[in-house]
Motif scaffolding. Structure first.
Motif, mmCIF file in Angstrom:
data_model
loop_
_atom_site.group_PDB
_atom_site.id
_atom_site.type_symbol
_atom_site.label_atom_id
_atom_site.label_comp_id
_atom_site.label_asym_id
_atom_site.label_seq_id
_atom_site.Cartn_x
_atom_site.Cartn_y
_atom_site.Cartn_z
ATOM 1 N N VAL A 149 1.054 9.387 -2.300
ATOM 2 C CA VAL A 149 0.407 10.430 -3.077
ATOM 3 C C VAL A 149 0.437 11.779 -2.359
ATOM 4 O O VAL A 149 0.872 12.790 -2.908
ATOM 5 C CB VAL A 149 -1.050 10.027 -3.414
ATOM 6 C CG1 VAL A 149 -1.766 11.156 -4.096
ATOM 7 C CG2 VAL A 149 -1.050 8.797 -4.295
ATOM 8 N N LEU A 150 0.012 11.775 -1.092
ATOM 9 C CA LEU A 150 -0.081 13.040 -0.375
ATOM 10 C C LEU A 150 1.268 13.610 0.006
ATOM 11 O O LEU A 150 1.463 14.821 -0.019
ATOM 12 C CB LEU A 150 -0.949 12.857 0.867
ATOM 13 C CG LEU A 150 -2.409 13.043 0.526
ATOM 14 C CD1 LEU A 150 -3.288 12.396 1.540
ATOM 15 C CD2 LEU A 150 -2.718 14.523 0.407
ATOM 16 N N VAL A 151 2.197 12.735 0.367
ATOM 17 C CA VAL A 151 3.533 13.224 0.699
ATOM 18 C C VAL A 151 4.108 13.960 -0.502
ATOM 19 O O VAL A 151 4.694 15.040 -0.383
ATOM 20 C CB VAL A 151 4.458 12.052 1.069
ATOM 21 C CG1 VAL A 151 5.828 12.574 1.438
ATOM 22 C CG2 VAL A 151 3.881 11.260 2.211
ATOM 23 N N GLU A 152 3.906 13.368 -1.664
ATOM 24 C CA GLU A 152 4.451 13.971 -2.874
ATOM 25 C C GLU A 152 3.809 15.315 -3.163
ATOM 26 O O GLU A 152 4.470 16.228 -3.660
ATOM 27 C CB GLU A 152 4.268 13.022 -4.056
ATOM 28 C CG GLU A 152 5.208 11.849 -3.969
ATOM 29 C CD GLU A 152 4.970 10.838 -5.066
ATOM 30 O OE1 GLU A 152 4.209 11.125 -5.996
ATOM 31 O OE2 GLU A 152 5.560 9.753 -4.978
ATOM 32 N N ILE A 153 2.514 15.423 -2.857
ATOM 33 C CA ILE A 153 1.851 16.689 -3.121
ATOM 34 C C ILE A 153 2.344 17.764 -2.170
ATOM 35 O O ILE A 153 2.668 18.874 -2.569
ATOM 36 C CB ILE A 153 0.321 16.508 -3.046
ATOM 37 C CG1 ILE A 153 -0.109 15.734 -4.274
ATOM 38 C CG2 ILE A 153 -0.395 17.835 -2.957
ATOM 39 C CD1 ILE A 153 -1.457 15.122 -4.173
ATOM 40 N N VAL A 154 2.445 17.405 -0.881
ATOM 41 C CA VAL A 154 2.901 18.382 0.109
ATOM 42 C C VAL A 154 4.316 18.862 -0.214
ATOM 43 O O VAL A 154 4.633 20.038 -0.109
ATOM 44 C CB VAL A 154 2.823 17.788 1.530
ATOM 45 C CG1 VAL A 154 3.582 18.656 2.516
ATOM 46 C CG2 VAL A 154 1.383 17.646 1.963
ATOM 47 N N TYR A 175 6.996 16.545 -4.715
ATOM 48 C CA TYR A 175 7.982 15.541 -5.074
ATOM 49 C C TYR A 175 7.559 14.845 -6.366
ATOM 50 O O TYR A 175 6.396 14.488 -6.524
ATOM 51 C CB TYR A 175 8.052 14.520 -3.926
ATOM 52 C CG TYR A 175 9.371 13.816 -3.805
ATOM 53 C CD1 TYR A 175 10.478 14.487 -3.296
ATOM 54 C CD2 TYR A 175 9.503 12.490 -4.178
ATOM 55 C CE1 TYR A 175 11.691 13.836 -3.168
ATOM 56 C CE2 TYR A 175 10.713 11.841 -4.049
ATOM 57 C CZ TYR A 175 11.800 12.516 -3.545
ATOM 58 O OH TYR A 175 12.998 11.888 -3.427
ATOM 59 N N PRO A 176 8.480 14.656 -7.318
ATOM 60 C CA PRO A 176 8.074 14.018 -8.569
ATOM 61 C C PRO A 176 7.885 12.528 -8.348
ATOM 62 O O PRO A 176 8.779 11.867 -7.856
ATOM 63 C CB PRO A 176 9.282 14.259 -9.490
ATOM 64 C CG PRO A 176 10.437 14.389 -8.565
ATOM 65 C CD PRO A 176 9.917 14.947 -7.270
ATOM 66 N N GLY A 177 6.719 11.998 -8.670
ATOM 67 C CA GLY A 177 6.485 10.567 -8.441
ATOM 68 C C GLY A 177 5.097 10.193 -8.877
ATOM 69 O O GLY A 177 4.403 10.974 -9.536
ATOM 70 N N MET A 178 4.662 8.995 -8.482
ATOM 71 C CA MET A 178 3.352 8.487 -8.888
ATOM 72 C C MET A 178 2.228 9.428 -8.471
ATOM 73 O O MET A 178 1.257 9.603 -9.196
ATOM 74 C CB MET A 178 3.118 7.115 -8.258
ATOM 75 C CG MET A 178 4.089 6.068 -8.697
ATOM 76 S SD MET A 178 3.658 5.425 -10.292
ATOM 77 C CE MET A 178 2.509 4.160 -9.789
ATOM 78 N N GLY A 179 2.337 9.988 -7.286
ATOM 79 C CA GLY A 179 1.285 10.856 -6.772
ATOM 80 C C GLY A 179 1.071 12.055 -7.679
ATOM 81 O O GLY A 179 -0.050 12.398 -8.028
ATOM 82 N N GLN A 235 0.808 -1.215 0.000
ATOM 83 C CA GLN A 235 0.000 0.000 0.000
ATOM 84 C C GLN A 235 0.841 1.266 0.000
ATOM 85 O O GLN A 235 0.324 2.369 0.104
ATOM 86 C CB GLN A 235 -0.927 -0.004 1.212
ATOM 87 C CG GLN A 235 -1.953 -1.100 1.088
ATOM 88 C CD GLN A 235 -2.710 -1.317 2.370
ATOM 89 O OE1 GLN A 235 -2.162 -1.156 3.445
ATOM 90 N NE2 GLN A 235 -3.953 -1.697 2.251
ATOM 91 N N LEU A 236 2.147 1.077 -0.146
ATOM 92 C CA LEU A 236 3.068 2.201 -0.062
ATOM 93 C C LEU A 236 2.726 3.356 -0.981
ATOM 94 O O LEU A 236 2.676 4.504 -0.559
ATOM 95 C CB LEU A 236 4.466 1.719 -0.463
ATOM 96 C CG LEU A 236 5.377 1.383 0.684
ATOM 97 C CD1 LEU A 236 6.783 1.278 0.168
ATOM 98 C CD2 LEU A 236 5.261 2.451 1.731
ATOM 99 N N VAL A 237 2.494 3.004 -2.245
ATOM 100 C CA VAL A 237 2.365 4.049 -3.242
ATOM 101 C C VAL A 237 1.156 4.937 -2.957
ATOM 102 O O VAL A 237 1.197 6.146 -3.157
ATOM 103 C CB VAL A 237 2.304 3.420 -4.637
ATOM 104 C CG1 VAL A 237 2.181 4.486 -5.688
ATOM 105 C CG2 VAL A 237 3.541 2.597 -4.874
#
Lengths: 334, 306
Positions: free
Chosen positions: A273-278, A281-285, A267-269
């Motif tokens: 999502v939210l960490v990347e938005i805050v 961060y470039p990633g799946m989110g 369930q990591l990804v």
């Protein structure tokens, strides 16, 4: 008997994935937005007026993605695609393949999340084990409740607090992003160091928010293990406390922790999502959020399907391994 | 947390028997002494709600809308929490936003426990195909990452999303965990002696559920409600932070979104950043403390373990 159980679990996995994928298909279709129209509107806004033949583009794209066909036909071809793991093309950034977009974003997400989760797992497990073992240590007895309270706060809020104090007030870390605008991506030390510097705050927010969960689990197991006969036996044999702690207590208590870890990894990804938005961060989110903004069906389908598959498969593996490890669940499953 | 350490005092009380049973007030006080986190948690949540209620007497709801104050003002007498870059009075935002967010949690949590509870009871009590179908649906929905369903649904109806629709969207998924947990509890209780007695004396299934099972599960239901509220707030803040919340409502999550979107950090507007984060941290920690405080109530085995 085990074989029948395995077969049943596989059928279950198949049904769960198909149903979840169907939900994934129909929910975005509830919107009255049209992804092709979104894309074309965006194109015409960014180019000279009149230079984009909207009507023609609309037809071409609808035809290319089969959006002009009846819904049930689209649904069947979607299910076919998913079963053959063909994730199709992105509508918004045609002709990029969704699989390529995922392949580009996934290393960022996995790198950050896996490292942070492993650090949290190690720290939490050690902390949880020690609180039970060293009941006399005041420091531990205060640390653990505090750490557990932190686990009640969602990690993006902890992230915001960290940004506030360490990036904004102290200026020790960048406020966001995966790497500096001025640095050039590549396998050189300068860039790697830059990436590391950018990842410290997001990783810390995940670690701080999840240490407590691991500590709690380990503590619970250690309390149970301490009452077991083999612990009394080990003590009677006159083993050193250190040896008893490592070889007898921790070794037996850690198994459920590791299963938990496996489940967590699936369930990591989603958590990313939210960490990347805050943290920008470039990633799946970030890819997912952009896809949702433009209602890029195929990108949404692709990413969500990968997530569903990850969760379902990690659950399946757990279910298959559990009866082999724990005879009690084996008896129940029959 | 401290439940284990203080539990020794609980044992003689429980063993005192019905003859000299302590009064209800005394019982509650005793419980709170053994589980101080419950009291602290309730105080934190009550404090937030009170802040919101009392604040609403002093400040007009319209002050929480853009252009109601000069933009980007640090705290002054007229605007005690300052204003954001679009000219919302941040005191009004916090007063109304806190209430909106807490209300969303309560509504979604209540719906989640009601639906989840009903499904759990039906599933466990009737068994067979009913149980299998309900279980399968719960299984599937638990596999799909909730946040993603919510993202997609919320983006599909982004236009005209209100705090109430937001609560309903979140409630639509909030029943999954309660359903699973309550089912497991009912399965354990179904074979209990008093349930069999009731069945033999001719009570129907619904009579048994409402008269025998529900009252005994009440502490457990309360604990599950608190968890559901917390999960609902978590989900709503997550969605809102992504910009998928109600655009025209000053909820705490939307404030976080605006704060990130309009680069409050780069503009160094600390008064915009600190209050919503602080309110949310108090809310989450409060709910967590209530939950750990209720542990003993919903899981009596904890009382004996010392």
């Amino acid at each position: 008997m085990y074989l029948i159980y395995v077969l049943r679990r596989f059928v279950m996995l198949f049904l769960v994935v198909i149903t979840a994928a169907s939900l994934n298909f129909f929910v975005p279709r509830m919107s009255d937005k049209n992804p092709v129209l979104e894309k074309i509107t965006e194109m015409s806004e960014s180019s000279a007026p009149g230079s984009v033949d909207m009507q023609n583009l609309l037809t071409v794209f609808n035809e290319r993605f089969g959006l002009d066909r009846p819904l049930w036909e689209q649904y069947l071809s979607y299910i076919g695609d998913m079963l053959t793991l063909d994730l199709n093309y992105s509508i918004t950034s045609y002709p990029t393949r969704v699989a390529d977009m995922i392949a580009q974003a996934l290393p960022w997400t996995l790198g950050l999340m896996v490292t942070a989760t492993l650090i949290a797992f190690l720290l939490g497990t050690v902390l949880g084990a020690l609180t039970v073992w060293r009941k006399d240590s005041r420091l531990l007895q205060i640390t653990v409740p505090v750490v557990m309270v932190f686990s009640a706060i969602p990690f993006y809020l902890i992230g915001l607090v960290l940004i506030y104090f360490l990036a904004y007030r102290a200026g020790w870390f960048p406020i966001g992003g995966g790497y500096s605008i001025t640095s050039f991506p590549g396998w050189n030390w300068e860039f790697i160091a830059d990436v590391m510097r950018h990842s410290i705050l997001p990783a810390s927010s995940i670690v701080i928010a999840s240490i407590g969960i691991w500590a709690l689990g380990m503590r619970g197991m250690m309390v149970t293990v301490q009452g077991e006969d083999y612990m009394n036996f080990a003590e009677a044999k006159g083993l050193t406390s250190r040896r008893m702690f490592l070889r007898y207590a921790v070794r037996n208590a850690i198994l459920p922790q590791i299963t938990q870890l496996a489940l967590f990894m699936g369930q990591l990804v989603t958590g990313a999502v939210l960490v990347e938005i805050v943290f920008g961060y470039p990633g799946m989110g970030s890819v997912l959020l952009q896809a949702v903004d433009y209602l890029d069906y195929y990108t949404i389908y692709g990413i969500v399907f990968v997530l569903i598959l990850a969760v379902a498969v990690s659950m399946l593996i757990l279910d298959l391994v559990y009866p082999l490890l724990d005879p009690r669940t084996r008896a129940q499953s029959h | 947390m401290t439940a284990e350490a203080t539990n020794l005092s609980a044992a003689p009380m429980a063993a005192a028997g019905p003859r000299n049973r302590p009064g209800r007030g005394q019982q509650i006080r005793g419980y709170l002494r053994r589980n101080p986190s419950l009291g602290i948690g309730v105080a934190m949540i009550a404090g937030l709600i009170l802040f919101s209620l009392i604040g609403s007497l002093f400040v007009d709801e319209r002050m929480a809308r853009p252009l109601s104050a000069p933009p980007s003002q640090p705290p002054t007498a007229a605007h005690p929490f300052g204003s954001d870059s679009q000219g919302r009075d941040l005191f009004a935002v916090l007063v109304y936003g806190t209430w909106l967010t807490v209300r969303l949690g309560l509504v979604a949590g209540a719906i989640g426990v009601l639906i989840g509870g009903a499904l759990g009871f039906i599933s466990a009590y009737f068994g067979g195909w009913t149980d299998r179908i309900i279980n399968f649906v719960t299984d599937v929905l638990l596999t799909v990452p909730a946040l993603l369903i919510l993202v997609i649904v919320a983006s599909a109806i982004k236009e005209g999303l209100t705090p109430t629709t937001m609560a309903l969207i979140i409630a639509a998924l909030a029943w999954r965990r309660p359903a699973r947990q309550i089912r497991a509890q009912v399965l354990v209780m179904r074979g209990a002696g008093y349930v069999n007695t009731a069945r033999i004396s001719g009570a129907g299934p619904f009579e048994i559920i409402f008269c025998e099972l529900v009252p005994n599960l009440l502490p457990f239901l309360v604990a599950s409600f608190v968890t559901a509220v917390s999960a609902a707030v978590l989900a709503s803040i997550g969605l809102e932070a992504m910009g998928l919340g109600p655009k025209n409502a000053p909820t705490l999550g939307m404030t976080i979104y605006y704060m990130m979107n309009f680069s409050a950090f780069l503009l160094k507007l600390w008064w915009w950043i600190v209050p919503p984060i602080a309110a949310l941290v108090i809310l989450f920690v409060g709910l967590y403390l209530i939950n750990t405080g209720l542990d003993e109530l919903s899981n009596p085995r904890l009382r004996r373990r010392a």
